[in-house]
Design a protein around this motif. Structure first.
Motif, mmCIF file in Angstrom:
data_model
loop_
_atom_site.group_PDB
_atom_site.id
_atom_site.type_symbol
_atom_site.label_atom_id
_atom_site.label_comp_id
_atom_site.label_asym_id
_atom_site.label_seq_id
_atom_site.Cartn_x
_atom_site.Cartn_y
_atom_site.Cartn_z
ATOM 1 N N VAL A 1 -51.191 -21.451 -70.675
ATOM 2 C CA VAL A 1 -51.182 -22.390 -71.946
ATOM 3 C C VAL A 1 -52.283 -22.173 -72.851
ATOM 4 C CG1 VAL A 1 -50.945 -24.813 -72.556
ATOM 5 C CG2 VAL A 1 -50.004 -24.151 -70.074
ATOM 6 N N ALA A 2 -51.792 -22.090 -74.143
ATOM 7 C CA ALA A 2 -52.900 -21.881 -75.263
ATOM 8 C C ALA A 2 -52.833 -22.919 -76.091
ATOM 9 C CB ALA A 2 -52.670 -20.292 -75.741
ATOM 10 N N THR A 3 -53.835 -23.607 -76.521
ATOM 11 C CA THR A 3 -54.158 -24.535 -77.284
ATOM 12 C C THR A 3 -55.001 -23.812 -78.690
ATOM 13 O OG1 THR A 3 -56.227 -25.304 -76.410
ATOM 14 C CG2 THR A 3 -54.028 -26.257 -75.679
ATOM 15 N N LYS A 4 -55.264 -24.661 -79.301
ATOM 16 C CA LYS A 4 -55.995 -24.086 -80.663
ATOM 17 C C LYS A 4 -57.507 -23.344 -80.523
ATOM 18 C CE LYS A 4 -57.665 -25.499 -85.189
ATOM 19 N NZ LYS A 4 -57.804 -26.512 -86.365
ATOM 20 N N ASP A 5 -57.898 -24.037 -79.265
ATOM 21 C CA ASP A 5 -59.455 -23.484 -78.961
ATOM 22 C C ASP A 5 -59.493 -23.359 -77.701
ATOM 23 O OD1 ASP A 5 -59.636 -25.831 -77.803
ATOM 24 O OD2 ASP A 5 -60.980 -27.036 -79.307
ATOM 25 N N SER A 6 -58.614 -23.050 -76.779
ATOM 26 C CA SER A 6 -58.643 -22.995 -75.215
ATOM 27 C C SER A 6 -57.519 -21.983 -74.845
ATOM 28 C CB SER A 6 -58.844 -24.206 -74.379
ATOM 29 O OG SER A 6 -59.908 -24.938 -74.915
ATOM 30 N N VAL A 7 -57.602 -21.377 -73.820
ATOM 31 C CA VAL A 7 -56.546 -20.934 -72.851
ATOM 32 C C VAL A 7 -56.879 -21.223 -71.449
ATOM 33 C CG1 VAL A 7 -55.710 -18.628 -72.168
ATOM 34 C CG2 VAL A 7 -56.376 -18.901 -74.523
ATOM 35 N N PHE A 8 -55.587 -21.567 -70.818
ATOM 36 C CA PHE A 8 -55.637 -21.967 -69.447
ATOM 37 C C PHE A 8 -54.708 -21.050 -68.780
ATOM 38 C CE2 PHE A 8 -56.303 -25.765 -72.275
ATOM 39 C CZ PHE A 8 -57.103 -26.420 -71.793
ATOM 40 N N ILE A 9 -55.246 -20.326 -67.640
ATOM 41 C CA ILE A 9 -54.469 -19.465 -66.884
ATOM 42 C C ILE A 9 -54.279 -20.216 -65.501
ATOM 43 C CG2 ILE A 9 -54.151 -17.184 -65.821
ATOM 44 C CD1 ILE A 9 -56.050 -16.376 -68.054
ATOM 45 N N PHE B 1 -57.188 -12.340 -73.437
ATOM 46 C CA PHE B 1 -57.557 -13.216 -74.270
ATOM 47 C C PHE B 1 -59.163 -13.374 -74.539
ATOM 48 C CE2 PHE B 1 -54.072 -14.730 -71.986
ATOM 49 C CZ PHE B 1 -53.089 -14.947 -72.598
ATOM 50 N N ALA B 2 -59.964 -12.285 -74.217
ATOM 51 C CA ALA B 2 -61.243 -12.099 -73.958
ATOM 52 C C ALA B 2 -61.861 -12.224 -75.494
ATOM 53 C CB ALA B 2 -61.840 -10.909 -73.216
ATOM 54 N N VAL B 3 -61.327 -11.705 -76.328
ATOM 55 C CA VAL B 3 -61.532 -11.459 -77.804
ATOM 56 C C VAL B 3 -61.190 -12.673 -78.758
ATOM 57 C CG1 VAL B 3 -61.968 -9.185 -77.683
ATOM 58 C CG2 VAL B 3 -59.629 -10.014 -78.425
ATOM 59 N N SER B 4 -60.397 -13.499 -77.950
ATOM 60 C CA SER B 4 -60.091 -14.663 -78.773
ATOM 61 C C SER B 4 -60.931 -15.655 -79.500
ATOM 62 C CB SER B 4 -58.811 -15.273 -77.891
ATOM 63 O OG SER B 4 -59.402 -15.988 -76.862
ATOM 64 N N GLY B 5 -62.010 -15.718 -78.735
ATOM 65 C CA GLY B 5 -63.113 -16.798 -79.221
ATOM 66 C C GLY B 5 -62.759 -18.065 -78.384
ATOM 67 N N LYS B 6 -61.741 -18.097 -77.741
ATOM 68 C CA LYS B 6 -61.646 -19.460 -77.161
ATOM 69 C C LYS B 6 -62.259 -19.712 -75.819
ATOM 70 C CE LYS B 6 -56.886 -19.420 -79.321
ATOM 71 N NZ LYS B 6 -55.484 -19.985 -79.117
ATOM 72 N N ASN B 7 -62.300 -21.156 -75.496
ATOM 73 C CA ASN B 7 -62.726 -21.285 -74.219
ATOM 74 C C ASN B 7 -61.541 -20.838 -73.208
ATOM 75 O OD1 ASN B 7 -65.089 -22.758 -75.121
ATOM 76 N ND2 ASN B 7 -63.771 -24.319 -75.681
ATOM 77 N N MET B 8 -62.153 -20.222 -71.991
ATOM 78 C CA MET B 8 -61.240 -19.635 -70.910
ATOM 79 C C MET B 8 -61.256 -20.675 -69.600
ATOM 80 S SD MET B 8 -59.179 -17.255 -70.631
ATOM 81 C CE MET B 8 -59.830 -15.854 -71.878
ATOM 82 N N TYR B 9 -60.172 -21.264 -69.253
ATOM 83 C CA TYR B 9 -60.295 -21.861 -67.838
ATOM 84 C C TYR B 9 -59.227 -21.066 -66.896
ATOM 85 C CZ TYR B 9 -62.226 -25.478 -70.534
ATOM 86 O OH TYR B 9 -63.192 -26.261 -71.426
ATOM 87 N N LYS B 10 -59.615 -20.898 -65.736
ATOM 88 C CA LYS B 10 -59.032 -20.078 -64.712
ATOM 89 C C LYS B 10 -58.669 -21.201 -63.705
ATOM 90 C CE LYS B 10 -61.349 -16.034 -65.619
ATOM 91 N NZ LYS B 10 -62.255 -14.926 -65.254
ATOM 92 N N LYS C 1 -58.799 -25.623 -57.998
ATOM 93 C CA LYS C 1 -60.223 -25.346 -58.166
ATOM 94 C C LYS C 1 -60.208 -24.688 -59.485
ATOM 95 C CE LYS C 1 -62.259 -24.470 -53.836
ATOM 96 N NZ LYS C 1 -63.004 -23.337 -52.918
ATOM 97 N N VAL C 2 -61.035 -24.868 -60.314
ATOM 98 C CA VAL C 2 -61.256 -24.424 -61.848
ATOM 99 C C VAL C 2 -62.467 -23.710 -61.956
ATOM 100 C CG1 VAL C 2 -61.378 -25.427 -64.250
ATOM 101 C CG2 VAL C 2 -60.325 -26.587 -62.487
ATOM 102 N N VAL C 3 -62.411 -22.720 -62.576
ATOM 103 C CA VAL C 3 -63.553 -21.659 -63.052
ATOM 104 C C VAL C 3 -63.534 -21.663 -64.689
ATOM 105 C CG1 VAL C 3 -64.806 -19.470 -63.277
ATOM 106 C CG2 VAL C 3 -63.614 -20.341 -61.148
ATOM 107 N N GLU C 4 -64.508 -22.371 -65.277
ATOM 108 C CA GLU C 4 -64.546 -22.467 -66.839
ATOM 109 C C GLU C 4 -65.375 -21.120 -67.331
ATOM 110 O OE1 GLU C 4 -66.135 -25.236 -70.345
ATOM 111 O OE2 GLU C 4 -65.955 -25.824 -68.377
ATOM 112 N N ASN C 5 -64.841 -20.598 -68.226
ATOM 113 C CA ASN C 5 -65.725 -19.428 -68.930
ATOM 114 C C ASN C 5 -65.770 -19.694 -70.384
ATOM 115 O OD1 ASN C 5 -66.059 -18.042 -66.666
ATOM 116 N ND2 ASN C 5 -64.444 -16.648 -67.109
ATOM 117 N N LYS C 6 -67.025 -20.250 -70.872
ATOM 118 C CA LYS C 6 -67.057 -20.688 -72.447
ATOM 119 C C LYS C 6 -67.569 -19.249 -73.036
ATOM 120 C CE LYS C 6 -67.619 -25.631 -72.092
ATOM 121 N NZ LYS C 6 -68.551 -26.671 -72.387
ATOM 122 N N ASP C 7 -67.116 -19.208 -74.222
ATOM 123 C CA ASP C 7 -67.298 -17.992 -75.006
ATOM 124 C C ASP C 7 -68.929 -18.397 -75.780
ATOM 125 O OD1 ASP C 7 -66.396 -15.564 -76.192
ATOM 126 O OD2 ASP C 7 -67.020 -16.509 -78.216
#
Length: 531
Positions: free
Chosen positions: A461-469, A500-509, A525-531
């Protein structure tokens, strides 16, 4: 300024023309089709103007040239030595009523035949519908000295109405017998045109008429029903401008919204797409972007399909890639309902892979996507109807706020237990499909089974500033932590996040664990990777 009348629901060509309704001129294509005696079949969704098309053929073959003044066919006929030749026309339509009961089907057959017999003064000679049809055709030929035009509208409705009932096979057999004279009486037939929603195998109309030309996927006739972009611009400029004023939008913004809501139908893999004419006209009339197709009723066959084929969920929600045979013909002996769903207008052709001969099917527009997913969700998710919109709004808020705990708590409550129509051995497919459906209704960009180099992720799921996998796993009797950690490792190992690594968005696995006993979500369980 003269009043403009929109032909909403008008299926009679003569009424439309005499009433000065706006008419999108299809008569050049009508003329091209009538040049030969080739029998034709056209499949199109409901509310697409099939009945109006047949009424146009009827008026043309009855020589009602005054109705065609100013239309493309008038100029074509002016160069034709046999211009406006009149022929006897048999009109057969199964559009009225519901055929779940066999008695109604038989009474409607009798009514249709009686109407045509009385029109031409031909005496009923039998109780057998096939015999009566054969007598009508041969008697008209002898009576007039001219071949007969046969127009059959919604030929398949008695079959679709009876899906999954004891009468489905009986109705199919009755139709097979009824249509059987058409092949043997071919020499008496000037023109045969058949419309329906889907092409049903095992019906004599197709197996008997070997020369029947199915133009449903023909590029030349892809806009025969529906309204193309060029036709929208040509015929509806005043309505577009009035809609723009009412909605406080620019004309360009209005056109873009119209395309998003009602365009997107492709009945060939190349060429111009078309708008749903019924929805477009309703939008212009009400000056509002409504969901008009579903407001006009959800076909019973769709609900029956969802009740009887729960495994089909994952095949319908995310760009199904198939060969032509998989969606062109409905075979009652198989459990493949894709042809019925596609030809009913819920899916359309999005692209075509020439090398592999594969079509990609998906929802044509936002109106159909939202309506279809709502139907699916209400059928398979335990959220009360009154709360469904509220729950989706809460999910949107949670995604916007990046509150994954709130997000998954809402979904957990919605799918606490398997519905009775889903068996436990289907629960993995069910949970993944329904999770996807819920996310799709948010309006955010959602992809299931997204292909990467090493594998396929479950839901992104992709929003304006985040990607959720989301990686979805069944516990299968194992410890929650073990399964959740395995899901997160799979996301990393297969590189689902790399694109999505170069998208500049916050990443949530997110690793989501479901109960293999059909008890819904165990945890996450959630792992958050902030750009």
């Amino acid at each position: 300024m003269n009043a403009r009348f929109l032909p909403i629901g008008i299926q009679d060509f003569e009424k439309l023309r005499k009433g000065n309704y706006v008419y999108v001129d299809k008569t050049e294509l009508v003329y091209d089709l009538t040049r030969t005696s080739t029998p034709y079949f056209l499949s199109r969704p409901r509310r697409f103007g099939k009945s109006l098309l047949l009424s146009t053929f009827e008026a043309y073959f009855e020589g009602k040239k005054d109705l065609f003044k100013g239309l493309a066919i008038e100029e074509k006929e002016s160069k034709n030595a046999d211009a406006w030749t009149e022929y006897p026309v048999l009109k057969i339509s199964f559009g009225l009523g519901s055929y779940e009961r066999r008695e109604y089907f038989h009474s409607m057959l009798d009514y249709i035949l009686k109407e045509n017999e009385e029109k031409y003064g031909i005496k009923k000679d039998s109780e057998n519908p096939a015999s009566r049809l054969g007598t009508l055709i041969s008697s008209l030929y002898k009576q007039t000295g001219k071949q007969v035009v046969v127009l059959i509208d919604e030929y398949d409705k008695p079959i679709l109405d009876a899906l999954y009932t004891e009468f489905e096979e009986q109705n199919r057999q009755d139709l097979r017998n009824f249509y059987s004279p058409l092949k043997d009486l071919d020499k008496y037939i000037r023109f045969l045109f058949i419309t329906g929603i889907t092409k049903v195998s095992h019906v004599n109309i197709f197996s008997g008429l070997n020369q029947l030309n199915d133009i449903s996927l023909n590029k030349q006739y892809s806009s025969l029903c529906g309204i193309s972009e060029s036709e929208l611009e040509k015929y509806f400029e005043p309505e577009i401008e009035a809609l723009a004023v009412e909605q406080e939008m620019t004309v360009l913004e209005t056109k873009e919204k119209l395309a998003q809501m009602y365009d997107g139908y492709h009945f060939a893999y190349t060429g111009e797409g078309v708008y749903n004419p019924f929805c477009l006209l309703k939008c212009f009339y009400g000056k509002n972007f409504g969901s008009y197709w579903f407001e006009s009723g959800t076909p019973s066959f769709l609900v029956k399909t969802l009740q009887n084929e729960p495994l089909a969920l994952s095949n319908l929600v995310n760009g199904r890639r198939v060969k032509e045979d998989n969606f062109k013909n409905y075979d009652p002996d198989s459990k493949n309902m894709l042809p019925v769903v596609y030809q009913s207008g819920y899916l359309t052709i999005k692209s075509y892979d020439h090398e592999r001969n594969l079509y990609t099917l998906d929802f044509p527009n936002r109106e159909i996507e939202e309506g279809f997913l709502n139907v699916l969700l209400k059928k398979f998710v335990n959220v009360p109807d009154d709360d469904l919109g509220f729950a989706i709004d809460n999910i949107c808020d949670a995604l916007f706020a990046r509150d994954i705990d709130k997000l998954l708590s809402i979904i957990k409550a919605a799918i606490a237990d398997l519905p009775t129509v889903v068996k436990k051995d289907m629960c993995e497919n069910y949970y993944e499909s329904v999770t996807h459906l819920i996310f799709r209704l948010t309006g955010y960009r959602v992809v299931s089974e997204l292909q990467s180099v090493a594998g396929r992720s479950d839901v992104v799921v992709a929003t304006k500033d985040s990607v959720f996998i989301f990686e979805l796993k069944m516990d299968k009797g194992r410890d929650f932590d073990e399964v959740a950690d395995e899901a997160l490792r799979q996301i990393d190992f297969n590189g689902y996040a790399d694109r999505f690594a170069v998208s500049g968005k916050n990443m949530y696995k997110v690793g989501v664990v479901y109960s293999s006993e059909g008890k819904g979500i165990v945890g996450w369980k959630v792992v958050e990777n902030k750009d």
